[in-house]
Scaffold this motif. Structure first.
Motif, PDB file in Angstrom:
ATOM      1  N   ALA A 145      48.152  18.068  55.840  1.00  0.00           N
ATOM      2  CA  ALA A 145      48.844  16.638  55.336  1.00  0.00           C
ATOM      3  C   ALA A 145      49.181  15.892  56.408  1.00  0.00           C
ATOM      4  CB  ALA A 145      50.471  16.863  54.575  1.00  0.00           C
ATOM      5  N   ILE A 146      49.592  16.348  57.635  1.00  0.00           N
ATOM      6  CA  ILE A 146      49.863  15.558  58.747  1.00  0.00           C
ATOM      7  C   ILE A 146      48.337  15.049  59.394  1.00  0.00           C
ATOM      8  CG2 ILE A 146      50.471  15.709  61.303  1.00  0.00           C
ATOM      9  CD1 ILE A 146      52.909  17.521  60.365  1.00  0.00           C
ATOM     10  N   ALA A 147      47.383  15.914  59.435  1.00  0.00           N
ATOM     11  CA  ALA A 147      46.017  15.409  59.859  1.00  0.00           C
ATOM     12  C   ALA A 147      45.505  14.402  58.812  1.00  0.00           C
ATOM     13  CB  ALA A 147      45.175  16.596  59.906  1.00  0.00           C
ATOM     14  N   VAL A 148      45.549  14.530  57.410  1.00  0.00           N
ATOM     15  CA  VAL A 148      45.071  13.395  56.720  1.00  0.00           C
ATOM     16  C   VAL A 148      45.849  12.218  56.968  1.00  0.00           C
ATOM     17  CG1 VAL A 148      44.918  12.927  54.342  1.00  0.00           C
ATOM     18  CG2 VAL A 148      44.266  15.069  55.127  1.00  0.00           C
ATOM     19  N   GLY A 149      47.244  12.196  56.997  1.00  0.00           N
ATOM     20  CA  GLY A 149      48.124  11.048  57.194  1.00  0.00           C
ATOM     21  C   GLY A 149      47.732  10.388  58.608  1.00  0.00           C
ATOM     22  N   THR A 150      47.560  11.202  59.657  1.00  0.00           N
ATOM     23  CA  THR A 150      47.051  10.696  60.988  1.00  0.00           C
ATOM     24  C   THR A 150      45.703   9.929  60.935  1.00  0.00           C
ATOM     25  OG1 THR A 150      48.432  12.253  61.872  1.00  0.00           O
ATOM     26  CG2 THR A 150      46.767  11.179  63.273  1.00  0.00           C
ATOM     27  N   ALA A 151      44.780  10.478  60.259  1.00  0.00           N
ATOM     28  CA  ALA A 151      43.412   9.856  59.820  1.00  0.00           C
ATOM     29  C   ALA A 151      43.569   8.947  59.206  1.00  0.00           C
ATOM     30  CB  ALA A 151      42.384  11.005  59.384  1.00  0.00           C
ATOM     31  N   LEU A 152      44.409   8.707  57.990  1.00  0.00           N
ATOM     32  CA  LEU A 152      44.592   7.210  57.438  1.00  0.00           C
ATOM     33  C   LEU A 152      45.126   6.191  58.077  1.00  0.00           C
ATOM     34  CD1 LEU A 152      45.288   8.988  53.945  1.00  0.00           C
ATOM     35  CD2 LEU A 152      43.212   7.530  54.626  1.00  0.00           C
ATOM     36  N   LEU A 153      46.153   6.566  58.901  1.00  0.00           N
ATOM     37  CA  LEU A 153      46.954   5.455  59.803  1.00  0.00           C
ATOM     38  C   LEU A 153      46.040   5.058  61.027  1.00  0.00           C
ATOM     39  CD1 LEU A 153      50.624   6.988  59.808  1.00  0.00           C
ATOM     40  CD2 LEU A 153      49.885   5.034  58.569  1.00  0.00           C
ATOM     41  N   PHE A 154      45.307   5.839  61.423  1.00  0.00           N
ATOM     42  CA  PHE A 154      44.650   5.531  62.737  1.00  0.00           C
ATOM     43  C   PHE A 154      43.209   5.992  62.582  1.00  0.00           C
ATOM     44  CE2 PHE A 154      48.820   7.223  64.185  1.00  0.00           C
ATOM     45  CZ  PHE A 154      49.313   5.873  64.698  1.00  0.00           C
ATOM     46  N   PRO A 155      42.291   5.061  61.716  1.00  0.00           N
ATOM     47  CA  PRO A 155      40.740   5.208  61.664  1.00  0.00           C
ATOM     48  C   PRO A 155      40.165   4.956  62.784  1.00  0.00           C
ATOM     49  CG  PRO A 155      41.641   3.064  60.643  1.00  0.00           C
ATOM     50  CD  PRO A 155      42.870   3.691  61.029  1.00  0.00           C
ATOM     51  N   GLY A 156      38.894   5.718  62.789  1.00  0.00           N
ATOM     52  CA  GLY A 156      38.198   5.808  63.933  1.00  0.00           C
ATOM     53  C   GLY A 156      38.355   6.579  65.000  1.00  0.00           C
ATOM     54  N   THR A 157      39.139   7.654  64.882  1.00  0.00           N
ATOM     55  CA  THR A 157      39.568   8.596  65.724  1.00  0.00           C
ATOM     56  C   THR A 157      38.571  10.025  65.418  1.00  0.00           C
ATOM     57  OG1 THR A 157      41.448   9.813  64.388  1.00  0.00           O
ATOM     58  CG2 THR A 157      41.924   8.090  66.223  1.00  0.00           C
ATOM     59  N   PHE A 158      38.834  10.983  65.926  1.00  0.00           N
ATOM     60  CA  PHE A 158      37.897  12.202  65.787  1.00  0.00           C
ATOM     61  C   PHE A 158      38.253  12.889  64.687  1.00  0.00           C
ATOM     62  CE2 PHE A 158      41.856  13.997  67.611  1.00  0.00           C
ATOM     63  CZ  PHE A 158      42.067  15.014  67.006  1.00  0.00           C
ATOM     64  N   LEU A 159      39.466  12.471  63.813  1.00  0.00           N
ATOM     65  CA  LEU A 159      39.559  13.029  62.528  1.00  0.00           C
ATOM     66  C   LEU A 159      38.839  12.434  61.522  1.00  0.00           C
ATOM     67  CD1 LEU A 159      43.700  13.143  63.020  1.00  0.00           C
ATOM     68  CD2 LEU A 159      42.009  15.014  62.993  1.00  0.00           C
ATOM     69  N   GLY A 187      45.382   2.334  51.208  1.00  0.00           N
ATOM     70  CA  GLY A 187      45.963   1.834  52.208  1.00  0.00           C
ATOM     71  C   GLY A 187      46.727   2.552  53.402  1.00  0.00           C
ATOM     72  N   ARG A 188      47.363   2.077  54.318  1.00  0.00           N
ATOM     73  CA  ARG A 188      48.054   2.722  55.200  1.00  0.00           C
ATOM     74  C   ARG A 188      49.403   3.478  54.874  1.00  0.00           C
ATOM     75  NH1 ARG A 188      45.828   1.529  60.299  1.00  0.00           N
ATOM     76  NH2 ARG A 188      47.843   1.670  61.390  1.00  0.00           N
ATOM     77  N   VAL A 189      49.971   2.917  53.727  1.00  0.00           N
ATOM     78  CA  VAL A 189      51.223   3.497  52.893  1.00  0.00           C
ATOM     79  C   VAL A 189      50.824   4.872  52.689  1.00  0.00           C
ATOM     80  CG1 VAL A 189      52.783   3.318  51.169  1.00  0.00           C
ATOM     81  CG2 VAL A 189      51.883   1.106  52.117  1.00  0.00           C
ATOM     82  N   LEU A 190      49.619   5.088  52.183  1.00  0.00           N
ATOM     83  CA  LEU A 190      49.463   6.709  51.876  1.00  0.00           C
ATOM     84  C   LEU A 190      49.400   7.618  53.115  1.00  0.00           C
ATOM     85  CD1 LEU A 190      48.998   8.464  49.400  1.00  0.00           C
ATOM     86  CD2 LEU A 190      46.468   8.115  49.768  1.00  0.00           C
ATOM     87  N   GLY A 191      48.722   6.997  54.177  1.00  0.00           N
ATOM     88  CA  GLY A 191      49.108   7.777  55.348  1.00  0.00           C
ATOM     89  C   GLY A 191      50.274   8.180  55.869  1.00  0.00           C
ATOM     90  N   ILE A 215      52.109  11.990  55.909  1.00  0.00           N
ATOM     91  CA  ILE A 215      53.121  12.411  57.382  1.00  0.00           C
ATOM     92  C   ILE A 215      54.458  12.742  56.699  1.00  0.00           C
ATOM     93  CG2 ILE A 215      53.860  11.627  59.607  1.00  0.00           C
ATOM     94  CD1 ILE A 215      51.273  10.406  60.039  1.00  0.00           C
ATOM     95  N   ALA A 216      54.989  11.935  55.940  1.00  0.00           N
ATOM     96  CA  ALA A 216      56.420  12.177  55.743  1.00  0.00           C
ATOM     97  C   ALA A 216      56.398  13.717  54.848  1.00  0.00           C
ATOM     98  CB  ALA A 216      57.011  11.193  54.590  1.00  0.00           C
ATOM     99  N   LEU A 217      55.287  13.647  53.977  1.00  0.00           N
ATOM    100  CA  LEU A 217      55.343  14.763  53.263  1.00  0.00           C
ATOM    101  C   LEU A 217      55.095  16.157  53.989  1.00  0.00           C
ATOM    102  CD1 LEU A 217      54.949  16.393  50.447  1.00  0.00           C
ATOM    103  CD2 LEU A 217      52.608  16.042  50.779  1.00  0.00           C
ATOM    104  N   GLY A 218      54.274  15.968  55.256  1.00  0.00           N
ATOM    105  CA  GLY A 218      54.253  17.205  56.039  1.00  0.00           C
ATOM    106  C   GLY A 218      55.417  17.330  56.957  1.00  0.00           C
ATOM    107  N   ILE A 219      56.260  16.373  57.118  1.00  0.00           N
ATOM    108  CA  ILE A 219      57.550  16.490  57.953  1.00  0.00           C
ATOM    109  C   ILE A 219      58.635  17.305  57.046  1.00  0.00           C
ATOM    110  CG2 ILE A 219      59.384  15.435  59.105  1.00  0.00           C
ATOM    111  CD1 ILE A 219      57.420  13.230  60.226  1.00  0.00           C
ATOM    112  N   LEU A 220      58.606  16.506  55.707  1.00  0.00           N
ATOM    113  CA  LEU A 220      59.476  17.457  54.855  1.00  0.00           C
ATOM    114  C   LEU A 220      59.062  18.708  54.638  1.00  0.00           C
ATOM    115  CD1 LEU A 220      60.103  14.407  52.410  1.00  0.00           C
ATOM    116  CD2 LEU A 220      61.779  15.239  54.092  1.00  0.00           C
TER     117      LEU A 220
END
Length: 66
Positions: free
Chosen positions: A21-35, A53-57, A61-66
């Motif tokens: 969940a954190i990896a997917v959220g990070t990939a959606l928030l910051f496109p163009g990375t190695f993810l 959109g970025r809201v889902l990212g 991340i919030a789901l992963g933290i919770l």
């Protein structure tokens, strides 16, 4: 007293799900990375997630933290 194997299995599954969940959220928030390479395995999901959109990212991340 030893811990049951089922508890260890569930805890392991939840840790892996948290990481995903954190990896997917990070990939959606910051496109163009190695993810972005992970989207090669599921292109339809990437297209669907990008339309939301970025809201889902942030939600992932919030789901992963919770």
């Amino acid at each position: 007293m030893s811990r049951p194997v089922s508890i260890t299995a569930v805890a392991t599954f939840l840790w892996i799900a948290t990481g995903i969940a954190i990896a997917v959220g990070t990939a959606l928030l910051f496109p163009g990375t190695f993810l972005d390479r992970m989207w090669e395995y599921n292109r339809p999901a990437h297209a669907a997630f990008q339309t939301m959109g970025r809201v889902l990212g942030a939600a992932f991340i919030a789901l992963g933290i919770l």
